[in-house]
Write a protein that holds these residues in place. Structure first.
Motif, short mmCIF file in Angstrom:
data_model
loop_
_atom_site.label_atom_id
_atom_site.label_comp_id
_atom_site.label_asym_id
_atom_site.label_seq_id
_atom_site.Cartn_x
_atom_site.Cartn_y
_atom_site.Cartn_z
N CYS A 75 3.34 -1.38 6.78
CA CYS A 75 2.57 -0.46 5.95
C CYS A 75 3.37 0.06 4.76
O CYS A 75 2.92 0.99 4.07
CB CYS A 75 2.05 0.71 6.78
N ARG A 76 4.54 -0.51 4.51
CA ARG A 76 5.34 -0.03 3.38
C ARG A 76 4.63 -0.37 2.06
O ARG A 76 4.13 -1.48 1.86
CB ARG A 76 6.72 -0.66 3.41
N GLU A 77 4.59 0.62 1.16
CA GLU A 77 3.90 0.46 -0.11
C GLU A 77 4.64 -0.57 -0.98
O GLU A 77 5.86 -0.68 -0.94
CB GLU A 77 3.80 1.79 -0.86
N LYS A 78 3.87 -1.32 -1.73
CA LYS A 78 4.44 -2.37 -2.58
C LYS A 78 4.87 -1.84 -3.95
O LYS A 78 5.54 -2.53 -4.70
CB LYS A 78 3.43 -3.51 -2.75
N ARG A 79 4.49 -0.61 -4.27
CA ARG A 79 4.93 0.00 -5.52
C ARG A 79 5.19 1.48 -5.26
O ARG A 79 4.72 2.05 -4.27
CB ARG A 79 3.90 -0.18 -6.63
N SER A 80 5.94 2.09 -6.12
CA SER A 80 6.30 3.50 -5.94
C SER A 80 5.05 4.38 -6.00
O SER A 80 4.21 4.24 -6.89
CB SER A 80 7.29 3.93 -7.04
N ARG A 81 4.91 5.27 -5.01
CA ARG A 81 3.77 6.17 -4.95
C ARG A 81 4.25 7.60 -4.73
O ARG A 81 5.33 7.83 -4.18
CB ARG A 81 2.82 5.77 -3.82
N PRO A 112 4.41 8.19 -0.33
CA PRO A 112 4.77 6.97 0.39
C PRO A 112 4.52 7.09 1.89
O PRO A 112 4.23 8.17 2.41
CB PRO A 112 6.27 6.84 0.10
N ALA A 113 4.65 5.97 2.59
CA ALA A 113 4.28 5.90 4.00
C ALA A 113 5.05 6.89 4.85
O ALA A 113 4.49 7.55 5.74
CB ALA A 113 4.49 4.48 4.52
N ALA A 128 -4.21 8.33 0.57
CA ALA A 128 -2.92 7.97 1.15
C ALA A 128 -3.02 7.80 2.65
O ALA A 128 -2.37 6.93 3.24
CB ALA A 128 -1.88 9.03 0.79
N ARG A 164 -4.54 4.42 3.27
CA ARG A 164 -3.55 3.36 3.08
C ARG A 164 -2.63 3.24 4.29
O ARG A 164 -2.26 2.15 4.70
CB ARG A 164 -2.71 3.62 1.82
#
Length: 410
Positions: free
Chosen positions: A37-43, A46-47, A97, A100
Motif C-alpha cells: 500500500c505504499r504510495e507511488k508519489r509523495s502525498r 502517506p500510508a 486517504a 487509498r
C-alpha cells in the motif's frame, strides 16, 4: 532563539505517543511493504500516517475526521515541529486517504502486533501453567448506507429488522489482560460459530480456551483441540455425553459424538471405551465433564456442564475448572470497553462504506489492545491484578499523552 524545523516531511514526525512502543515505525513499514500500500508519489497523508490515524480514530471515536487529525498532530507546534505551510487536511481529503490505504494494512498490523501480553507473574492470567483465553462474539451498529446494508445486513427481518446495519465481530481474548489477540469481522448474518472457525491460528499449546455453549459443535471443538490448546467449553442439555468412567473429584470421562450417529451406536461406542477399547477419532472424542451449579447466581439450580480436554483431575480439579470457566466473562468486559468506553455507548461506527467500516473496526481493536497492554505492564510492575486498573483512566492518560506531549514518533 528561533525554533528548529524538523528534517524531512512534517508527516514523518506524526506518532501516537505512548502507543508507539506497540506499533513502532519499523513494524508499520514492514506492514506497508507486505500489503503493497505504499504510495507511488509523495502525498500529504502517506500510508504510515493513515495507519496511525486509523488507530487514533479508535481513541477519539466520537470526534470528527478533522479533529482526530488535529489531535494526532496536536503537540507538533508547541514542540517547534510545525511547518507553517502545513494545514490539517479536510474531511474529504482524509476520507480519500483512508480509501487509498484500504483494510489490509490495518488488519495486517493487528495480526502482527496483537499477541498475548500477560507475563508469567500476571495475576489472574493462568491456570496450571495454561494461559486463560476466551472466545465470544458481539455486534456493532454501523452507518445506515445501502452499501453497508448490502455487506453487513440487519439483525432480524421484515418489521423486526434492526434500524441500522450491524457488523459481527468474533474474537479471542486473553482473560488476564482482556487483550483481543484475534478477531474476525463480517456480516451480522454470519454466526459466531462460523466466524470462530477462522480463529484457530491464534490458539496454540499452553492455552486453555473457554467458550460458551453457543460455540459448541463436535467439528469446531475437534478443530480447536487439534491446535494443541486445551479447551473448557460449556455444552447444552441437548449434547449427548456417553459416560465412560467417574473420577475421584466428581467429574467424569465421557464421549462426545460426531453428528448423525444413532443412539444405539453411541451406546456401543461408550461401552467399548469403558471396557478399554480405543476411541474412534472419526466418530467420537474422549472428554472430561464437570457438572456444577452456582446457587448465588442461579437460585433455581441451573446445571452448568463444561467439557474439557484436561482429563486428569490431579492436574486440574473440577472445582478449579469451574472457577476458571467463569473467567470467560473477562471477554464481555473487553467488549464493553471497546463498545462503551472507546466508541461511546450507543454510538454508531460512522464510516459510510464497508471497507472503511472494517478499517475503522481494526483501528478500534488496535487502540484497545495497546491500552490493555499498557495497563498490564503497569499492573505487573506494581504487583496488581490488571482488573484493578481502570480502563477509563488508562484511556484518558493515553489521550493526554497523544495530544499534549508525544506526537513525535521515536
Amino acid at each position: 532563539m528561533p525554533l528548529v524545523q524538523p528534517s524531512g516531511r512534517l508527516t514523518d514526525h506524526i506518532g501516537l505517543g505512548v502507543l508507539s512502543a506497540r506499533f513502532h515505525r519499523d513494524l508499520i513499514e514492514e506492514v506497508i511493504n507486505r500489503t503493497g500500500c505504499r504510495e507511488k508519489r509523495s502525498r500529504r497523508l502517506p500510508a504510515h500516517v493513515m495507519i496511525r490515524y486509523v488507530i487514533a480514530m479508535g481513541l477519539y471515536a466520537q470526534e470528527s475526521a478533522e479533529e482526530v487529525m488535529r489531535r494526532l498532530v496536536g503537540g507538533l507546534r508547541a514542540m517547534g515541529s510545525w511547518s507553517d505551510d502545513w494545514e490539517v487536511p479536510t474531511g474529504s481529503a482524509i476520507s480519500q486517504a483512508r480509501r487509498r490505504l484500504g483494510v489490509a494494512p490495518v488488519r495486517e498490523l493487528f495480526d502482527r502486533a496483537a499477541v498475548p501480553v500477560a507475563g508469567s507473574g500476571t495475576k489472574g492470567a493462568w491456570l496450571a501453567r495454561r494461559r486463560l483465553m476466551a472466545i465470544d462474539g458481539t455486534s456493532f451498529v454501523v452507518a445506515d448506507t445501502s452499501a453497508n446494508v448490502e455487506r453487513f445486513g440487519r439483525m432480524g427481518s421484515g418489521p423486526a429488522a434492526s434500524a441500522y446495519p450491524k457488523v459481527q465481530v468474533t474474537a479471542v481474548v486473553e482473560c488476564g489482560s482482556r487483550a483481543v489477540i484475534g478477531a474476525v469481522i463480517g456480516a451480522c448474518s454470519t454466526g459466531e460459530r462460523t466466524q470462530a472457525a477462522d480463529l484457530t491460528p491464534v490458539v496454540e499449546p499452553g492455552m486453555l480456551l473457554l467458550a460458551d455453549s453457543g460455540f459448541y459443535s463436535f467439528e469446531l471443538f475437534d478443530r480447536f483441540a487439534a491446535t494443541g490448546a486445551d479447551l473448557a467449553w460449556r455444552v447444552g442439555a441437548s449434547v449427548s455425553l456417553g459416560l465412560v468412567r467417574w473420577l475421584p473429584d466428581g467429574s467424569y470421562l465421557a464421549l462426545i459424538y460426531r453428528p448423525g450417529l444413532a443412539a444405539e451406536r453411541r451406546r456401543r461406542l461408550a461401552r467399548t471405551v469403558t471396557d478399554g477399547g480405543e476411541v474412534p477419532a472419526d466418530t467420537a472424542r474422549l472428554v472430561r465433564v464437570v457438572d456444577y451449579t452456582v446457587p448465588d447466581r442461579h437460585p433455581d439450580g441451573e446445571l452448568i456442564t463444561v467439557i474439557t480436554t484436561i482429563h486428569d483431575p490431579h492436574e486440574v480439579s473440577g472445582v478449579d475448572l469451574a472457577t476458571a470457566y467463569h473467567e470467560r466473562w473477562e471477554q464481555e468486559s473487553a467488549f464493553n470497553e471497546i463498545k462503551s468506553d472507546l466508541r461511546g455507548r450507543g454510538e454508531v461506527v460512522r464510516s459510510k462504506t464497508p471497507d472503511l467500516v472494517e478499517q475503522q473496526m481494526w483501528g478500534l481493536l488496535l487502540a484497545h489492545y495497546a491500552i490493555r497492554a499498557l495497563l498490564v505492564d503497569a499492573a505487573d510492575e506494581a504487583g496488581y491484578d490488571p482488573d484493578r486498573l481502570s480502563f477509563i483512566r488508562g484511556l484518558r492518560l493515553v489521550r493526554r499523552q497523544v495530544t499534549d506531549q508525544a506526537a513525535i514518533s521515536p
